[in-house]
Write a protein that holds these residues in place. Sequence first.
Motif, short mmCIF file in Angstrom:
data_model
loop_
_atom_site.label_atom_id
_atom_site.label_comp_id
_atom_site.label_asym_id
_atom_site.label_seq_id
_atom_site.Cartn_x
_atom_site.Cartn_y
_atom_site.Cartn_z
N UNK A 71 0.83 -1.21 0.00
CA UNK A 71 0.00 0.00 0.00
C UNK A 71 0.87 1.26 0.00
N UNK A 72 1.93 1.22 0.77
CA UNK A 72 2.82 2.38 0.81
C UNK A 72 3.47 2.62 -0.54
N UNK A 73 3.87 1.53 -1.17
CA UNK A 73 4.55 1.67 -2.46
C UNK A 73 3.57 2.04 -3.58
N UNK A 74 2.35 1.60 -3.41
CA UNK A 74 1.34 1.89 -4.44
C UNK A 74 1.09 3.38 -4.55
N UNK A 75 1.17 4.05 -3.43
CA UNK A 75 0.88 5.48 -3.47
C UNK A 75 2.14 6.30 -3.74
N UNK A 76 3.26 5.64 -3.92
CA UNK A 76 4.50 6.33 -4.27
C UNK A 76 5.09 5.66 -5.49
N UNK A 77 4.62 6.13 -6.64
CA UNK A 77 5.00 5.49 -7.88
C UNK A 77 6.52 5.35 -8.07
N UNK A 78 7.27 6.32 -7.52
CA UNK A 78 8.73 6.29 -7.69
C UNK A 78 9.41 5.38 -6.67
N UNK A 79 8.62 4.79 -5.80
CA UNK A 79 9.21 3.91 -4.81
C UNK A 79 9.63 4.63 -3.55
N UNK A 80 10.07 3.87 -2.57
CA UNK A 80 10.49 4.43 -1.29
C UNK A 80 11.78 3.77 -0.84
N UNK A 81 12.60 4.56 -0.17
CA UNK A 81 13.79 3.98 0.45
C UNK A 81 13.34 3.07 1.58
N UNK A 82 14.12 2.05 1.83
CA UNK A 82 13.71 1.08 2.84
C UNK A 82 13.56 1.72 4.21
N UNK A 83 14.39 2.69 4.52
CA UNK A 83 14.28 3.36 5.81
C UNK A 83 12.95 4.08 5.94
N UNK A 84 12.54 4.72 4.87
CA UNK A 84 11.27 5.43 4.88
C UNK A 84 10.11 4.43 5.00
N UNK A 85 10.24 3.35 4.28
CA UNK A 85 9.24 2.28 4.34
C UNK A 85 9.13 1.74 5.77
N UNK B 225 21.91 3.47 -0.40
CA UNK B 225 20.45 3.51 -0.44
C UNK B 225 19.85 2.39 -1.29
N UNK B 226 18.75 1.84 -0.82
CA UNK B 226 17.96 0.91 -1.61
C UNK B 226 16.54 1.45 -1.71
N UNK B 227 16.03 1.49 -2.93
CA UNK B 227 14.66 1.94 -3.15
C UNK B 227 13.83 0.75 -3.60
N UNK B 228 12.69 0.59 -2.96
CA UNK B 228 11.77 -0.48 -3.37
C UNK B 228 10.61 0.14 -4.14
N UNK B 229 10.23 -0.50 -5.23
CA UNK B 229 9.05 -0.03 -5.95
C UNK B 229 8.26 -1.20 -6.53
N UNK B 230 6.99 -0.95 -6.79
CA UNK B 230 6.14 -2.00 -7.34
C UNK B 230 6.55 -2.31 -8.77
N UNK B 231 6.48 -3.56 -9.14
CA UNK B 231 6.58 -3.94 -10.55
C UNK B 231 5.20 -3.73 -11.17
N UNK B 232 5.10 -3.73 -12.48
CA UNK B 232 3.77 -3.66 -13.11
C UNK B 232 2.85 -4.74 -12.57
N UNK B 233 3.39 -5.92 -12.42
CA UNK B 233 2.57 -6.99 -11.88
C UNK B 233 2.15 -6.69 -10.44
#
Lengths: 172, 172
Positions: free
Chosen positions: A61-75, A110-118
């Motif tokens: 849900x967090x990543x869905x609303x941040x299309x560019x992804x989030x750093x793991x710390x922020x997550x 830094x590591x950024x996590x983001x949703x794949x299209x799937x």
Amino acid sequence: MHAGNEAVDLEFIVQDVKEGEKLELRLWLRMLSTTKLVSQEIRRRLRSEFGATLPQFDILAQLYRERDGLRLGELSKRTMVTNGNVTGLVERLEADGLIVRETPDGDRRVTVAKLTPRGQEHFSAMAAAHESWLRDLMTDVDAKAIRLLLSNVSDIKKSVTRHLTEGATEPN
Amino acid sequence: MHAGNEAVDLEFIVQDVKEGEKLELRLWLRMLSTTKLVSQEIRRRLRSEFGATLPQFDILAQLYRERDGLRLGELSKRTMVTNGNVTGLVERLEADGLIVRETPDGDRRVTVAKLTPRGQEHFSAMAAAHESWLRDLMTDVDAKAIRLLLSNVSDIKKSVTRHLTEGATEPN
DNA sequence: TATTGTTATACTCTATAACTATA
DNA sequence: TATAGTTATAGAGTATAACAATA
């Protein structure tokens, strides 16, 4: 379950006073049991229909609303899950192909996590189901009460947050 | 984070409508995050000050108010923990000397758990601390709001319970 | 030195289902 | 046969702390 009729009035008063002294406790216990009731049902459905857990849903849900992804710390902050445990959650979601981890140029710590299209598709379906489950479960509660609750629950959260952060930073 | 000024009014309206359609969801998310915030703090304190977990606290609380003890099945219902898992929880508490299991005469399938004297003392201290933590964390919320919340949260629980039990028993 | 994540560890909880003893 | 608990199992979540790489 209670004593005979003669004592009712007194009991009532005594109980009222006692309860008046523990309003916060009673509210907390009620919120906790209600949340547990709903959580168990939601978790059950998330697992059986989507093979997901609540913490995983929260991450998505967090990543869905941040299309560019989030750093793991922020997550970690947003989901209230420790850094180390975010790593594990993210690993499972990555293994499922729902998210990817990337290291942006510039700061290789830094590591950024983001949703794949799937992942986007998948979460979109989950969110829709999730929303309809809740609408259904709470269908007997009128909108007015819900609006009121929204604001009052926020107040609780603010109060708790204030006291926790103050306690941590040793205020004046 | 949002679009330019020209679109503000429209966005506002659209967002309002959208939010109006998802009141239940928003309330649930807010309750969930608030509960999580408080739970984590309470769990932390229970563990560090009493070496206990929240589910254990829950078990003890149920037994504290039933001096004669409770059958494990009843304990399971009241705490919303499955039978099998109640066994494990009860075993740990028994190992700590806080409760005992007894088999009453008459029906040897039954096991009743009850607090030991030491368990009563221990829980009494835990409950007092627990209550004061909550009073402290919620101190900025006024009594009126709390009373209101108490009743409204009950309504939610009733609605949810109704829908879950109806779903299970296939109503008319 | 401080920050960002990862790894390691130990426990507990949770869910499910098979199983035992008793009724 | 039904009921009350127990056992077994598998998987996740949680908290803590030590660690590596980078800044």
